[in-house]
Design a protein around this motif. Structure first.
Motif, PDB file in Angstrom:
ATOM      1  N   ARG G   6      32.427  13.096  34.162  1.00  0.00           N
ATOM      2  CA  ARG G   6      31.781  13.052  35.672  1.00  0.00           C
ATOM      3  C   ARG G   6      32.129  14.253  36.232  1.00  0.00           C
ATOM      4  O   ARG G   6      32.511  14.138  37.554  1.00  0.00           O
ATOM      5  CB  ARG G   6      32.585  11.768  36.007  1.00  0.00           C
ATOM      6  CG  ARG G   6      32.016  11.215  37.304  1.00  0.00           C
ATOM      7  CD  ARG G   6      32.343   9.970  37.470  1.00  0.00           C
ATOM      8  NE  ARG G   6      31.751   9.080  36.462  1.00  0.00           N
ATOM      9  CZ  ARG G   6      30.637   8.515  36.664  1.00  0.00           C
ATOM     10  NH1 ARG G   6      29.894   8.659  37.741  1.00  0.00           N
ATOM     11  NH2 ARG G   6      29.995   7.824  35.507  1.00  0.00           N
ATOM     12  N   MET G   7      31.647  15.333  35.996  1.00  0.00           N
ATOM     13  CA  MET G   7      31.978  16.676  36.560  1.00  0.00           C
ATOM     14  C   MET G   7      30.834  16.832  37.496  1.00  0.00           C
ATOM     15  O   MET G   7      30.864  16.738  38.726  1.00  0.00           O
ATOM     16  CB  MET G   7      32.173  17.751  35.421  1.00  0.00           C
ATOM     17  CG  MET G   7      33.707  17.893  35.368  1.00  0.00           C
ATOM     18  SD  MET G   7      33.790  18.591  33.969  1.00  0.00           S
ATOM     19  CE  MET G   7      34.839  17.171  33.199  1.00  0.00           C
ATOM     20  N   LYS G   8      29.700  17.450  37.049  1.00  0.00           N
ATOM     21  CA  LYS G   8      28.606  17.846  37.896  1.00  0.00           C
ATOM     22  C   LYS G   8      27.342  16.969  37.215  1.00  0.00           C
ATOM     23  O   LYS G   8      27.073  16.975  36.407  1.00  0.00           O
ATOM     24  CB  LYS G   8      28.261  19.150  37.708  1.00  0.00           C
ATOM     25  CG  LYS G   8      27.415  19.698  38.856  1.00  0.00           C
ATOM     26  CD  LYS G   8      26.619  21.168  38.179  1.00  0.00           C
ATOM     27  CE  LYS G   8      25.480  21.061  38.568  1.00  0.00           C
ATOM     28  NZ  LYS G   8      24.165  20.362  38.056  1.00  0.00           N
ATOM     29  N   LYS G   9      26.654  16.091  38.339  1.00  0.00           N
ATOM     30  CA  LYS G   9      25.920  15.160  37.939  1.00  0.00           C
ATOM     31  C   LYS G   9      24.398  15.900  38.172  1.00  0.00           C
ATOM     32  O   LYS G   9      23.856  16.465  39.437  1.00  0.00           O
ATOM     33  CB  LYS G   9      25.695  14.029  39.051  1.00  0.00           C
ATOM     34  CG  LYS G   9      26.915  13.239  38.712  1.00  0.00           C
ATOM     35  CD  LYS G   9      26.549  12.298  37.834  1.00  0.00           C
ATOM     36  CE  LYS G   9      27.712  11.379  37.330  1.00  0.00           C
ATOM     37  NZ  LYS G   9      27.735  11.081  35.903  1.00  0.00           N
ATOM     38  N   PRO G  10      23.463  15.902  37.013  1.00  0.00           N
ATOM     39  CA  PRO G  10      22.155  15.908  37.276  1.00  0.00           C
ATOM     40  C   PRO G  10      21.360  14.787  38.033  1.00  0.00           C
ATOM     41  O   PRO G  10      22.246  13.870  38.438  1.00  0.00           O
ATOM     42  CB  PRO G  10      21.464  16.083  35.859  1.00  0.00           C
ATOM     43  CG  PRO G  10      22.737  15.556  35.029  1.00  0.00           C
ATOM     44  CD  PRO G  10      23.903  15.172  35.893  1.00  0.00           C
ATOM     45  N   GLN G  11      20.057  14.715  38.119  1.00  0.00           N
ATOM     46  CA  GLN G  11      19.441  13.881  38.913  1.00  0.00           C
ATOM     47  C   GLN G  11      19.425  12.444  38.370  1.00  0.00           C
ATOM     48  O   GLN G  11      19.550  11.631  39.081  1.00  0.00           O
ATOM     49  CB  GLN G  11      18.057  14.133  39.394  1.00  0.00           C
ATOM     50  CG  GLN G  11      18.175  15.385  40.542  1.00  0.00           C
ATOM     51  CD  GLN G  11      16.548  15.606  40.926  1.00  0.00           C
ATOM     52  OE1 GLN G  11      16.001  16.402  40.384  1.00  0.00           O
ATOM     53  NE2 GLN G  11      16.277  15.132  42.060  1.00  0.00           N
ATOM     54  N   VAL G  12      19.262  12.568  37.009  1.00  0.00           N
ATOM     55  CA  VAL G  12      19.123  11.528  36.117  1.00  0.00           C
ATOM     56  C   VAL G  12      20.333  11.206  35.242  1.00  0.00           C
ATOM     57  O   VAL G  12      20.647  12.093  34.453  1.00  0.00           O
ATOM     58  CB  VAL G  12      17.676  11.269  35.269  1.00  0.00           C
ATOM     59  CG1 VAL G  12      17.638   9.984  34.408  1.00  0.00           C
ATOM     60  CG2 VAL G  12      16.660  11.509  36.319  1.00  0.00           C
TER      61      VAL G  12
END
Lengths: 181, 181, 181, 181, 181, 181, 181, 181
Positions: G6-12
């Protein structure tokens, strides 16, 4: 044996498995008469009067019938039994019974084996059976094809008129007016 | 018209909608022969050869047939069509087709309208159709009833023998032995 | 243990899973009495009174019963449980419950494993169960077979009479007359 | 009558309708042994050996059994028949047959009438039947409840480990590695 | 967060997805109280109040709950969501909705993946959920097992009494008397 | 061709196959207006007015529509037909018809082929279609996302309030009070 | 608790119930990457790792995720459980399991109760889930809408090219060439 | 816009949703060519090339087509979409997909709303679609009707020949010979 309902044949013959199917099947006759296509209506069970059904199916063509519409419920064999005895196209109308929501008759009518088709319409789709019969006759009859084009235009116009009314006054007003009516 | 398969009738007649149903229906003949009950086997489509099916059904009783077993798949009309033409009990075997897992033929056979029953067995249940035919004949034949009692005892004994083997050696040993065999 | 409903047995025994099934099952008794075939009727749950059901099934044959009709709904085990204990033919009537339109009981009755058949009729098909029982007894009884031929003729005549009436006056008149009646 | 598989009873008894169900049912035994809960396994058909099944069910409690797991296919009566004869909780495992994808046995097991429940698990859900049996025993056994908590933690840890691996290397690498393994 | 319905826990906790399920679920509480087993009842949606459901499920065991009964309709996730958070056995009651006759909730409850079982009862089978909960507690409680034996005896007696009445006066008299009452 | 209902487009356009679907679809408009999201509502049959539907779908985006909600019953083609003509997300609402409990329209809407998705909600799930439209718009609109968070909190609070009331007075009192109200 | 995926989230964010669903779900990631939309993929069981799923769903929005795609089979609760915890739109992909042809997961995902929608796509419809996610993001992103228009054009062109080839050489030649290739 | 596959129209036009449907649909062309009825075959997706499908349907009649056969799987909209744009009769062939055994496409094709029928044949019933098309043309063409009578006679003769062979040598010999062949 001789069945008096077999004197002079109109182009479309509507048959159903039981007289209790008449209310569900009546729309087929209505729509065909709207196209000025002659219909006859009878009720004969494939299981309780099989010889009459066989005679009916074997003789239909020579009496001038060109399309047969057959409605039945439950283990709905009538359309398939008729299709077995005639080279005419047979339209099957699955009739909804109380027990299994019409899926039994849909299967029993649609799943015909290779060689003997039944043109199946929707569960309780007698009106569409009538239109389909007209379309079949229309393959060899320009007048009917034109009537079908007009029929489709009329349907479209009615849909657009309602859409315009909903679009103008809003759907809430439309709904309120319908409750009053 | 004359069908040569109709010379001397045994007590049970097995019919199916297509010769491709023979592998699925063969168990009915096997089990009846095990009870020393005479069988005949034929394949006639209710849709492709409807007059032959009607003749078959109408004549079965007078040729000495006492029970008819009819197997069919898809919109399985054969059992119901035969039942329409004969006072004999008709056993229907729904045959599993590839498309709808046999539910179409189960519905098309079981959901017969009031007045014309078909004794439906399980999907692909030809063996049980044979046993049921024997049971029907057994209503008027003490010898067959006794044979059925013996048949049930033998089945029970086989089940108990396997259970004893599983209980003694454990199910893991039992499974291992079966994989070897 | 002793169940008083077991004194003198008629040829057909009708059993159902609950007294609430009586209205749905009654047609089986009616039709058999119309054939002058003796019936007895009882209600015993395979799940709530399993020992009574087992005793009922084990003793039926020696009390003179020749066919058992068993009706049940939901996870309808009654027909199969009875079939497990008797060499007699068992006719199963799937009874429609409110929740799944009778498909659960149709499956639970029809899908019996190899060795122990149940002759399944339509969902709520008690009338056909009665006719089928008569047909089974008819395999060994010419009088019953003749009565069945007459029964089929009568059904056919009724169908043809209605067809004649529809053919004569037209289906719209027929429908209108029925609404009045 | 006496069945030798009935000497000393462990807490959970696993029964199935046929020895051919053993591969599908084996996971129930595996999971229970993982909880150090004693199991016995047998195969007895409710239809082919009904008296043995009744005896099995009636005696289970006094032999020390506390939960019964019963697996069956088709018209799967075994769990319900056992539930009829015992006050113990019965877990039913619907076994998928070739013909109707297990829906017949799901209905035949789950839709039990009021008064006689069967605790139904998923189609072919033998592993869950084992866990559920442990949970049932856990209602009166703190040791088992603790083992179940640990079991759930272990499952969770495995899921998180996989998720971490997918998250770290990406799902394409994960998939590629699995194809190799 | 703190939910006041969580003060002192009885042995069985009954939860449902909506307060509109109370009429369908009430039989579970009735039957358990008949066994003198303490129940609590609440309504919490797995979808509209997921944190409360998670808290409810996580804390149930330490508050003394030993069995959870969860009823839900449509995409019935409540039983499975609770099962995910507790080592206790969870009984799922599929509740019939208007659209798909309860088959959707039966599937959504029964078809749990390996590792997390839900003990599924019949569609709208709340009464059986209560009996099953008692049976689960009975695995560790002789008093409850005895009460269950008595319960089964009482059911059997009622069935036999009705059967005796039907056998004595005939089913037609029985039916007539019920219509009066 | 020009349809007057197409003047100024709000963000969400709700369309249904027939004006008879308005009562079932109205909840979608209600919920969106609750989020202050502009809606328009129309009724156009994919089969009776296909050119209008194609024009509607092709023009929706340039008129400013961002999400289309389409409800239909039976062979519910409307959502898929619209999706074929627009890059906008289309939400399909299967509408329950009398014949097959909505399963036909669920299949006809959900089972779209690769390349052209329809976001299917529950049978008669118009309210959820409205919420889903808001969620879609919320992907690019923080205000809507916040409104959705508030909406979910409100739902949760209502559920907890009811649960508290049931917990306090007991479910029997709660049920009694509801019958009064 | 902390989950490293759960580090850096993309849009989907694409999630599935088990790593065994990866082959079925992979098309969703492929199609989104084709639109240059960032994706992350993980596998977390709603039943075996419920706290991780809750945490995942609760945190998705603040990590920048705008759409969640959730695939699951059997009693497919994952999409609904996630939808309960997030204001983001959730797309559900019913995954076909061996036992009930995916109908169980279609029901379990589509039939969500009022208030908490899941945007359901076809059984095994991962590719469409990806396109639908792009369409959702496109409601607030002109670049994506344009890409979707181009995508639709490309699909259309491919279809027309094949149609032209079939029309030119005839379908028999076309079929023969495909068998070679 | 102009599609080259539209030069000179034969009487029957066969269209399918994807070139992958060609193997399933080919029997329709074969059977029609056997009746010397001109056919054209194309593949156009209602969802991926909707404008081409609309153009195809709108122009079919004036190019001389008299019957359209349309095959599609899953949410099979193609037959209905075409029926919306043409007064010609449309025959729909539900094509079995891997996920739901063709029931989805059967529903999506058969359950058309009032006004716009599709003549539905069995799942994967392309051969029957061809025969039905011939029957439709036969309503206005004595030559075709005669050919259909001959076709039915040939089918009947083949069935009777097989029956005679089975009757003569016995079904076991027949089966053995087939395995050799």
């Amino acid at each position: 044996m001789c069945y008096h309902f077999r004197m002079k044949k109109p182009q479309v013959s509507i048959i159903m498995g039981s007289d209790s199917d008449l209310p569900a099947m009546q729309a087929a006759a209505d729509v065909l008469e709207g196209f000025s296509i002659g219909v006859e209506v009878t009720a004969l069970s494939a299981h309780r009067a099989p010889s009459a059904v066989a005679a009916y199916a074997k003789n239909a063509e020579k009496h001038g019938v060109r399309v047969i519409i057959a409605g039945a419920g439950l283990a709905a064999h009538l359309p398939g039994v008729i299709a077995a005895f005639t080279p005419l196209p047979v339209i099957g109308v699955p009739i909804k019974s109380s027990s299994t929501a019409g899926i039994d008759s849909l299967f029993a009518i649609a799943q015909m084996p290779p060689g003997v088709p039944v043109a199946t319409v929707a569960i309780n789709g007698a009106k569409n059976a009538g239109i389909l019969a007209a379309q079949m006759l229309g393959t060899g009859d320009t007048r009917i094809r034109k009537a079908l084009v007009a029929y489709k235009k009329k349907m479209e116009k009615e849909v657009l008129a309602k859409a315009a009314r909903i679009g103008k006054g809003g759907f809430r007003k439309y709904l309120a007016e319908q409750k009053v009516a």
